[in-house]
Design a protein around this motif. Structure first.
Motif, PDB file in Angstrom:
ATOM      1  N   GLN A   5      62.743  50.632  14.308  1.00 49.46           N
ATOM      2  CA  GLN A   5      64.129  50.478  13.871  1.00 49.46           C
ATOM      3  C   GLN A   5      64.851  49.443  14.720  1.00 49.46           C
ATOM      4  O   GLN A   5      65.550  48.583  14.188  1.00 49.46           O
ATOM      5  N   ASP A   6      64.678  49.501  16.025  1.00 42.87           N
ATOM      6  CA  ASP A   6      65.333  48.526  16.904  1.00 42.87           C
ATOM      7  C   ASP A   6      64.875  47.106  16.598  1.00 42.87           C
ATOM      8  O   ASP A   6      65.698  46.185  16.513  1.00 42.87           O
ATOM      9  N   GLN A  12      63.649  41.073  15.201  1.00 44.43           N
ATOM     10  CA  GLN A  12      62.293  40.769  15.664  1.00 44.43           C
ATOM     11  C   GLN A  12      61.271  40.998  14.552  1.00 44.43           C
ATOM     12  O   GLN A  12      60.226  40.358  14.535  1.00 44.43           O
ATOM     13  N   LEU A  13      61.584  41.928  13.658  1.00 45.43           N
ATOM     14  CA  LEU A  13      60.751  42.181  12.487  1.00 45.43           C
ATOM     15  C   LEU A  13      61.580  41.921  11.242  1.00 45.43           C
ATOM     16  O   LEU A  13      62.751  42.301  11.181  1.00 45.43           O
ATOM     17  N   ASP A  14      60.977  41.294  10.253  1.00 43.41           N
ATOM     18  CA  ASP A  14      61.682  41.042   8.992  1.00 43.41           C
ATOM     19  C   ASP A  14      61.648  42.266   8.085  1.00 43.41           C
ATOM     20  O   ASP A  14      62.609  42.546   7.378  1.00 43.41           O
ATOM     21  N   PHE A  15      60.525  42.972   8.064  1.00 44.95           N
ATOM     22  CA  PHE A  15      60.408  44.205   7.297  1.00 44.95           C
ATOM     23  C   PHE A  15      59.360  45.082   7.967  1.00 44.95           C
ATOM     24  O   PHE A  15      58.583  44.621   8.802  1.00 44.95           O
ATOM     25  N   ILE A  16      59.366  46.347   7.585  1.00 46.56           N
ATOM     26  CA  ILE A  16      58.367  47.290   8.078  1.00 46.56           C
ATOM     27  C   ILE A  16      57.870  48.127   6.902  1.00 46.56           C
ATOM     28  O   ILE A  16      58.527  48.208   5.860  1.00 46.56           O
ATOM     29  N   GLY A  24      68.012  54.704   8.395  1.00 47.74           N
ATOM     30  CA  GLY A  24      69.246  54.733   7.626  1.00 47.74           C
ATOM     31  C   GLY A  24      69.941  53.374   7.617  1.00 47.74           C
ATOM     32  O   GLY A  24      69.854  52.605   8.568  1.00 47.74           O
ATOM     33  N   GLY A  25      70.632  53.087   6.536  1.00 51.12           N
ATOM     34  CA  GLY A  25      71.378  51.851   6.424  1.00 51.12           C
ATOM     35  C   GLY A  25      70.538  50.646   6.069  1.00 51.12           C
ATOM     36  O   GLY A  25      71.047  49.527   5.996  1.00 51.12           O
ATOM     37  N   MET A  26      69.261  50.846   5.840  1.00 48.72           N
ATOM     38  CA  MET A  26      68.362  49.744   5.503  1.00 48.72           C
ATOM     39  C   MET A  26      68.033  49.790   4.020  1.00 48.72           C
ATOM     40  O   MET A  26      68.159  50.814   3.369  1.00 48.72           O
ATOM     41  N   LYS A  27      67.599  48.686   3.500  1.00 49.10           N
ATOM     42  CA  LYS A  27      67.106  48.613   2.127  1.00 49.10           C
ATOM     43  C   LYS A  27      65.696  49.188   2.126  1.00 49.10           C
ATOM     44  O   LYS A  27      64.864  48.801   2.945  1.00 49.10           O
ATOM     45  N   MET A 147      58.704  50.263   1.917  1.00 47.16           N
ATOM     46  CA  MET A 147      58.914  48.971   2.543  1.00 47.16           C
ATOM     47  C   MET A 147      60.410  48.928   2.870  1.00 47.16           C
ATOM     48  O   MET A 147      61.247  49.265   2.031  1.00 47.16           O
ATOM     49  N   ILE A 148      60.732  48.540   4.104  1.00 54.89           N
ATOM     50  CA  ILE A 148      62.101  48.657   4.614  1.00 54.89           C
ATOM     51  C   ILE A 148      62.523  47.345   5.267  1.00 54.89           C
ATOM     52  O   ILE A 148      61.750  46.759   6.028  1.00 54.89           O
ATOM     53  N   TRP A 149      63.762  46.915   4.974  1.00 53.65           N
ATOM     54  CA  TRP A 149      64.292  45.702   5.604  1.00 53.65           C
ATOM     55  C   TRP A 149      65.802  45.774   5.698  1.00 53.65           C
ATOM     56  O   TRP A 149      66.431  46.658   5.110  1.00 53.65           O
ATOM     57  N   ARG A 150      66.370  44.836   6.433  1.00 50.08           N
ATOM     58  CA  ARG A 150      67.819  44.766   6.587  1.00 50.08           C
ATOM     59  C   ARG A 150      68.449  44.408   5.237  1.00 50.08           C
ATOM     60  O   ARG A 150      67.989  43.485   4.564  1.00 50.08           O
ATOM     61  N   PRO A 151      69.501  45.101   4.837  1.00 47.32           N
ATOM     62  CA  PRO A 151      70.115  44.797   3.538  1.00 47.32           C
ATOM     63  C   PRO A 151      70.723  43.390   3.483  1.00 47.32           C
ATOM     64  O   PRO A 151      70.928  42.852   2.402  1.00 47.32           O
ATOM     65  N   THR A 152      70.967  42.789   4.623  1.00 44.32           N
ATOM     66  CA  THR A 152      71.558  41.446   4.678  1.00 44.32           C
ATOM     67  C   THR A 152      70.516  40.340   4.739  1.00 44.32           C
ATOM     68  O   THR A 152      70.861  39.163   4.815  1.00 44.32           O
ATOM     69  N   SER A 153      69.256  40.695   4.668  1.00 43.26           N
ATOM     70  CA  SER A 153      68.198  39.688   4.798  1.00 43.26           C
ATOM     71  C   SER A 153      68.255  38.676   3.654  1.00 43.26           C
ATOM     72  O   SER A 153      68.331  39.066   2.478  1.00 43.26           O
ATOM     73  N   PRO A 154      68.168  37.398   3.974  1.00 43.79           N
ATOM     74  CA  PRO A 154      68.118  36.383   2.914  1.00 43.79           C
ATOM     75  C   PRO A 154      66.786  36.402   2.152  1.00 43.79           C
ATOM     76  O   PRO A 154      66.659  35.743   1.125  1.00 43.79           O
ATOM     77  N   LEU A 155      65.834  37.174   2.639  1.00 42.68           N
ATOM     78  CA  LEU A 155      64.520  37.264   1.997  1.00 42.68           C
ATOM     79  C   LEU A 155      64.387  38.479   1.075  1.00 42.68           C
ATOM     80  O   LEU A 155      63.289  38.787   0.604  1.00 42.68           O
ATOM     81  N   SER A 156      65.484  39.160   0.806  1.00 40.26           N
ATOM     82  CA  SER A 156      65.441  40.402   0.016  1.00 40.26           C
ATOM     83  C   SER A 156      64.696  40.257  -1.303  1.00 40.26           C
ATOM     84  O   SER A 156      63.885  41.111  -1.660  1.00 40.26           O
ATOM     85  N   GLU A 157      64.970  39.189  -2.048  1.00 42.04           N
ATOM     86  CA  GLU A 157      64.295  39.014  -3.345  1.00 42.04           C
ATOM     87  C   GLU A 157      62.784  38.877  -3.161  1.00 42.04           C
ATOM     88  O   GLU A 157      62.006  39.424  -3.944  1.00 42.04           O
ATOM     89  N   ARG A 158      62.391  38.158  -2.145  1.00 45.50           N
ATOM     90  CA  ARG A 158      60.953  37.993  -1.890  1.00 45.50           C
ATOM     91  C   ARG A 158      60.312  39.305  -1.439  1.00 45.50           C
ATOM     92  O   ARG A 158      59.167  39.596  -1.791  1.00 45.50           O
ATOM     93  N   PHE A 159      61.055  40.093  -0.661  1.00 51.22           N
ATOM     94  CA  PHE A 159      60.541  41.390  -0.240  1.00 51.22           C
ATOM     95  C   PHE A 159      60.355  42.321  -1.432  1.00 51.22           C
ATOM     96  O   PHE A 159      59.412  43.108  -1.471  1.00 51.22           O
ATOM     97  N   GLU A 160      61.256  42.235  -2.424  1.00 54.62           N
ATOM     98  CA  GLU A 160      61.119  43.045  -3.647  1.00 54.62           C
ATOM     99  C   GLU A 160      59.803  42.702  -4.352  1.00 54.62           C
ATOM    100  O   GLU A 160      59.079  43.592  -4.803  1.00 54.62           O
ATOM    101  N   VAL A 161      59.493  41.411  -4.438  1.00 57.81           N
ATOM    102  CA  VAL A 161      58.246  40.964  -5.067  1.00 57.81           C
ATOM    103  C   VAL A 161      57.048  41.459  -4.255  1.00 57.81           C
ATOM    104  O   VAL A 161      56.068  41.980  -4.803  1.00 57.81           O
TER     105      VAL A 161
END
Length: 175
Positions: A5-6, A12-16, A24-27, A147-161
């Motif tokens: 989480q940290d 340091q990590l884009d997704f996990i 909590g609070g993550m996509k 699959m979990i990432w920051r909701p503000t990530s500019p890579l969100s669409e790519r993470f969905e794929v």
């Protein structure tokens, strides 16, 4: 597991890929649901225990036994402790594994019953003909993997794929 989480929050990590409970609070996008399995040496008595389905064990089948798991920092460790409490088993105080391979090997040597997640049990542990692998038949012996990432990530669409690719691969492996 403690640092995921940290490291996700500070970039340091884009997704996990993890269980969603501690993030909590993550996509989050669900990838698959995973069952827990036991792994024992071929000559272990648990291989002769029959549940209502011969390929499964019930928590009561584990009563009085030592369960092997990863160290405290892993979510699998907490699930194994919950399972031990439910089944009147104990988590081995003599050995905490640093990897799934390590607890599988300890189980093969008769040190206890390894508790393993589906992907590992079905892909890795089943390759060893000297081991018995059986699914634990109880709702407590399951976990959701996301699959979990920051909701503000500019890579969100790519993470969905990417999540869809992961889902498809997991579906094929877990059948």
């Amino acid at each position: 597991t403690f640092d995921l989480q940290d490291h996700l929050t500070d970039g340091q990590l884009d997704f996990i890929v993890s269980t969603p409970d501690d993030h909590g609070g993550m996509k989050t996008v669900p990838l698959f649901e995973e069952n827990l399995y036991i792994c024992t040496a071929f000559d272990d008595p648990i291989g002769k225990v029959r549940s209502n389905r011969s390929d499964t064990v019930k928590p009561q089948d584990l009563a009085g036994r030592d369960l092997l798991t990863l160290g405290h920092g892993h979510k699998l460790s907490q699930l194994t402790r919950n399972l031990a409490a439910l089944s009147d088993a104990t988590v081995s105080s003599e050995y905490e594994g640093t990897s799934l391979d390590a607890i599988r090997q300890m189980s093969a040597m008769g040190a206890g019953i390894a508790v393993l997640p589906s992907l590992y049990a079905k892909i890795e542990a089943r390759r060893d003909p000297d081991l018995i692998i059986r699914r634990i038949d109880h709702p407590i012996a399951r976990r959701e993997i996301h699959m979990i990432w920051r909701p503000t990530s500019p890579l969100s669409e790519r993470f969905e794929v990417l999540a869809e690719v992961f889902k498809a691969q997991a579906d094929g492996l877990l059948k």
